[in-house]
Design an enzyme around this catalytic site. Structure first.
Site, mmCIF file in Angstrom:
data_model
loop_
_atom_site.group_PDB
_atom_site.id
_atom_site.type_symbol
_atom_site.label_atom_id
_atom_site.label_comp_id
_atom_site.label_asym_id
_atom_site.label_seq_id
_atom_site.Cartn_x
_atom_site.Cartn_y
_atom_site.Cartn_z
ATOM 1 N N LEU A 141 -2.488 9.634 -8.067
ATOM 2 C CA LEU A 141 -2.954 10.221 -6.811
ATOM 3 C C LEU A 141 -3.351 11.675 -7.038
ATOM 4 C CD1 LEU A 141 -0.109 8.794 -4.590
ATOM 5 C CD2 LEU A 141 -2.526 8.569 -4.029
ATOM 6 N N LYS A 154 6.070 9.583 0.416
ATOM 7 C CA LYS A 154 5.890 9.498 -1.040
ATOM 8 C C LYS A 154 7.285 9.370 -1.664
ATOM 9 C CE LYS A 154 3.305 11.543 -4.862
ATOM 10 N NZ LYS A 154 4.428 11.577 -5.840
ATOM 11 N N GLU A 166 2.053 7.378 4.441
ATOM 12 C CA GLU A 166 3.281 6.771 3.919
ATOM 13 C C GLU A 166 4.135 7.844 3.262
ATOM 14 O OE1 GLU A 166 1.864 3.908 1.102
ATOM 15 O OE2 GLU A 166 0.591 2.900 2.587
HETATM 16 N N1 0OX Z 1 5.257 7.135 -4.339
HETATM 17 C C1 0OX Z 1 4.755 6.483 -3.274
HETATM 18 O O1 0OX Z 1 5.454 6.302 -2.273
HETATM 19 C C2 0OX Z 1 3.338 5.968 -3.326
HETATM 20 C C3 0OX Z 1 2.620 5.990 -4.513
HETATM 21 N N2 0OX Z 1 1.348 5.487 -4.577
HETATM 22 C C4 0OX Z 1 0.798 4.970 -3.443
HETATM 23 O O2 0OX Z 1 -0.460 4.462 -3.483
HETATM 24 C C5 0OX Z 1 -1.033 4.165 -4.782
HETATM 25 C C6 0OX Z 1 -1.766 2.878 -4.683
HETATM 26 C C7 0OX Z 1 -3.149 3.261 -4.177
HETATM 27 C C8 0OX Z 1 -3.348 4.725 -4.525
HETATM 28 C C9 0OX Z 1 -2.047 5.226 -5.159
HETATM 29 N N3 0OX Z 1 1.439 4.931 -2.263
HETATM 30 C C10 0OX Z 1 2.708 5.409 -2.167
HETATM 31 N N4 0OX Z 1 3.361 5.347 -0.961
#
Ligand code: 0OX
Length: 326
Positions: free
Chosen positions: A84, A115, A113
């Site tokens: 990301l 992280k 969301e």
């Molecule tokens: N650490 C996290 O909570 C988290 C990590 N990665 C993603 O998405 C990926 C999949 C699509 C782009 C990156 N979402 C999260 N919630």
């Protein structure tokens, strides 16, 4: 008891125990006391010990681990696990939104969301059966840790639909488990883990899955390698579909109509993160519509349709007095 009645009773016990485990480990809403679960579990162990030919992979007795590997096999990710782009300020969040709007030509909605500060994992299912679990590695090649992930109780061994799919998420150690583990290690004269993320990583890199089984790891799933097997056309609807399939989904995720709502979500969660029973290091913002994600595409390492807002480094998140002991 006649063989056919034993087989019937074993099936009943597996169904009942798997349902109780789902309620407890996936939904955080147990419907029976531990002693009820334990009594049925002991009955299943007794029957399986007398009739080992009736033991199946999805029996709850197979989650205690015990496989000891020489090393981990490589696990190739046919569809890479992307990283990301990090952002660190409200100005950068607004700039991200401006870039997105400029590229697609109109305002978009976002799914936010938490992280989760754990280890990225990929789970493969064939016709609803768990067949492979792997670490992210460098995004293209990870380590096959299937045996260890089989001991993580929130990971379903059988999906509620017999579909073939690969899902991605985070495996993490709850703060309370991290503190308990470090206390045990300190009393045993062992090195302690610096933070829950390291503890989760160390627990998943165990060659003895019996050790992993005792580390009380959990998961939140948030992506799929390929959306084709699903009905969902947005990130937010996909989370609901993953929940219906039997995966553990983070309930704090939020659909934001505007980038201003995204920012207030970030401020709200930054304020309340100490109260969460797991560590987070920010918020992940994703363009909600899958067709717009496709239009925006990827840079060499990360999607243009997502950003990770990182909270400023502050005092350690795991404050002993804040944890209610489970
Ligand atoms: N650490 C996290 O909570 C988290 C990590 N990665 C993603 O998405 C990926 C999949 C699509 C782009 C990156 N979402 C999260 N919630």
């Amino acid at each position: 008891m006649a063989e056919v009645l034993v087989a019937q009773r074993i099936e009943e016990l597996k169904t009942q125990l798997n349902q109780y485990a789902y309620e407890y480990y996936v939904k955080d809403q147990p419907t029976v006391e531990d002693h009820v679960y334990d009594a049925l579990y002991r009955e299943l162990i007794e029957l399986e010990t007398k009739h080992p030919d009736l033991i199946t992979e999805d029996s709850p007795t197979q989650r205690v681990g015990g496989i000891i590997l020489e090393g981990f096999e490589k696990a190739v990710h046919d569809i890479p696990l992307y990283s990301l782009n990090d952002v660190f300020s409200q100005a950068e969040i607004l700039a991200f939104d401006q870039r997105v709007q400029k590229a697609v030509g109109h305002p978009v909605t976002y799914t936010c969301e938490l992280k989760i500060d754990g280890l990225s994992i990929s789970l493969r299912y064939e016709e609803g059966k768990f067949v492979r679990g792997a670490t992210r590695g460098d995004g293209s090649v990870g380590e096959n840790i299937t045996e260890n992930l089989k001991t993580v109780k929130s990971i379903p061994m059988t999906l509620r639909e017999p579909i073939t799919i690969e899902v991605r998420g985070e495996c993490y150690m709850p703060k309370a488990s991290f503190l308990r583990l470090n206390q045990e290690r300190e009393e045993a004269g062992l090195d302690v883990f610096a933070n829950p993320r390291n503890a989760a990583a160390g627990s998943l890199r165990q060659l003895d899955s019996g050790v992993t089984a005792k580390r009380n790891l959990s998961t939140f799933l948030y992506a799929v390698a390929d959306v084709a097997p699903l009905e969902a056309e947005t990130q937010y609807d996909m989370l609901t579909e993953l929940d219906q399939l039997g995966f553990r989904i983070n309930t704090e995720s939020r659909l934001c109509e505007t980038i201003e709502e995204v920012w207030s979500y970030i401020e709200e969660l930054h304020e309340h993160r100490m109260e969460l029973p797991y560590e987070i290091d920010g918020v992940v913002i994703k363009v909600n519509e899958f067709h717009l994600q496709e239009e925006l595409g990827f840079t060499v390492k990360a999607p243009r349709w997502a950003a990770a807002y990182k909270f400023p480094p502050e005092e350690a998140q795991t404050m002993i007095e804040d944890i209610e002991w489970t």
